[in-house]
Design an enzyme around this catalytic site. Structure first.
Site, PDB file in Angstrom:
ATOM      1  CE  LYS A  76      -3.836   1.984   2.751  1.00 22.15           C
ATOM      2  NZ  LYS A  76      -4.706   1.734   3.922  1.00 22.15           N
ATOM      3  CB  SER A 151      -7.945   3.631   2.970  1.00 18.70           C
ATOM      4  OG  SER A 151      -7.085   3.034   3.942  1.00 18.70           O
ATOM      5  CB  SER A 175      -8.346   0.699   5.906  1.00 20.75           C
ATOM      6  OG  SER A 175      -9.092   1.873   6.108  1.00 20.75           O
TER       7      SER A 175
END
Length: 482
Positions: A76, A151, A175
């Site tokens: 990420k 996210s 997330s």
């Protein structure tokens, strides 16, 4: 080769059925072909990837390999790695190349894992759909008209689309678990403090936790073995004895007590979500587990408590982005104050600005006691609820989200609706507990649906073992989008 799990991939590398370089080349080719449709990756460096793969091949040839050596992984965009751009999907950091490496990334590099690239995310991890990214929205591989969740949506989409065998995500209020559910993969949020936060760009420091995302619980267990470590550079890192998170994978479920919170089986859940929960309950019962009714009465209050506290911490953490030291700086300004304001106005997106403003408000004089202090008290009540419930059961089962993945654009313009979709995930972050999402079926229109397993502190091995047994008796986790 890109269809295999992390465990299968590692076994093939160890037996030299394929080299790390050949594997990296296959994934890079798959990313080149598949990424334009879903926008899961936002930063690639083929030369760096192939250099890491060559080093992994040399390590395997020398007989110094681990179970993860040569296995590719995506990160990420919130994780720093020396020499790689780490932008947090924000214009504010679009020109930031990290001079250091996050501890969790370094741990995986030490195992010989190969970096594929940086995956898309909601800007500064603020969002539930991966639509607030400066680099454009990520699309769900199962249907590109739907969101992948957020996210960590880019990481979830990359694993689901078989553009990576595994990825790292971060979980501040769900997330990892929510995008894992929406994309049909397995995702684990460890106990707060088990995985170092050093080098992971901060959103809300008392909530943020890194975790693995992969096809299976077994894959997540192998990753967590390498990820978890004490780190003196992280003041919230826990100093504990090293443990093997794969140790409970083959334990039978007979006699296990699974708590069913009445607040999690609400009428507002879609029929597809209720069906997925029933699927897992039936499977657990067939293996000898017992269902127990429990209650988490503060569930509804967890949403306002979370958004007050997380926004307050975000307001503080993001004050460092002022155009002075690093990151974006406005081209036009008259004095220092105007440079600050213009830089932040240009550099941050609307959702980030909304949370900064909300956080600054609740921390301001006259409102601190009314909002922030009261939210901290609610946080303790939420944590106490879990401790009470877990006295009557070993683990808790519930939904990850009330529905399958929504359509692109449906939540981004309605922030309150987006916040409400986190009702089943944020309580774990308030309490610091471990939890994971695993595939449990599909909606009527073919979108994946996951369920959530919640454990007490430091019960990751038990969570992974139960999830593994579920996956040994089902095939939802093995499905891939066309």
């Amino acid at each position: 080769m890109t269809a295999y799990t992390l465990k299968q991939t590692g076994d093939m590398l160890q037996s030299k059925q394929i080299s790390a370089t050949e594997l990296a080349q296959e994934y890079l080719a798959a990313i080149e072909a598949g990424n334009p449709a879903i926008n899961a990756y936002i930063t690639l460096d083929k030369a760096a990837t192939l250099a890491e793969a060559a080093a992994a091949d040399a390590r395997i040839a020398a007989g110094h390999a681990t179970a993860l050596t040569g296995v590719p992984i995506a990160y990420k965009d919130i994780f720093c790695q020396q020499g790689w751009k780490s932008a947090c999907a924000s214009k504010m950091l679009d020109n930031f190349v990290s001079p250091y490496t996050a501890t969790v990334v370094q741990n995986l590099l030490n195992e010989g894992m190969v970096t594929l690239g940086r995956t898309n995310m909601d800007e500064f991890a603020m969002g539930s759909t991966t639509e607030s990214s400066f680099y454009g929205a990520t699309k769900n591989p199962w249907n590109i008209e739907n969101v992948p969740g957020g996210s960590s949506g880019g990481s979830a989409a990359a694993v689901a689309a078989r553009l990576a065998p595994a990825a790292l995500g971060s979980d501040t209020g769900g997330s990892i678990r929510q995008p894992a559910s929406h994309c049909g993969i397995t995702g684990l949020k460890p106990t707060y403090g088990v995985v170092s936060r050093f080098g992971m760009v901060a959103y809300a420091s008392s909530f943020d936790q890194a975790g693995p995302m992969a096809q299976t619980a077994e894959d997540c267990a192998l990753l967590l073995n390498a990820m978890a470590s004490f780190d003196e550079r992280d003041s919230t890192s826990l100093e504990r004895e090293k443990e093997d998170y794969t140790r409970a994978l083959n334990q039978p479920l007979k006699g296990l007590k699974i708590g069913l919170p009445k607040e999690y089986f609400a009428a507002s859940n879609s029929a597809d979500v209720q069906t997925a929960l029933q699927n897992v309950m039936d499977l657990l019962k067939a293996q000898g587990a017992e269902m127990v009714d429990v209650s988490l009465p503060q569930t509804e209050l967890s949403i306002p408590a979370y958004y007050v506290l997380a926004s307050a911490e975000a307001s503080t953490n993001l004050s460092r982005y002022d155009g002075v030291r690093y990151g974006h700086r406005a081209a036009q300004f008259g004095d220092l104050d105007e440079m600050y304001s213009n830089t932040r106005a240009e550099g941050f997106g609307s959702e980030v600005k909304r949370r900064i403003m909300m956080g600054t408000y609740v921390l301001s004089h006259g409102y601190y006691d009314a909002y922030y202090l009261k939210a901290q008290k609610l946080r303790r009540l939420v944590a106490n609820d879990f401790q009470t419930a877990l006295q009557d059961c070993d683990l808790i089962l519930g939904p990850v989200a009330p529905t399958a993945a929504p359509k692109l654009g449906s939540d981004i313009h309605d922030p309150v609706q987006m916040y409400l979709s986190d009702i089943y995930t944020i309580a774990l972050n308030l309490a610091g507990l471990p939890g994971m999402s695993l595939p449990a079926g599909f909606s009527s229109d073919g979108l994946p649906i996951g369920v959530q397993l919640i454990g007490n502190y430091f019960t990751e091995a038990k969570l992974l073992g139960v999830a593994h047994q579920i996956q040994q008796h089902s095939d939802w986790h093995s499905k891939a989008p066309a």
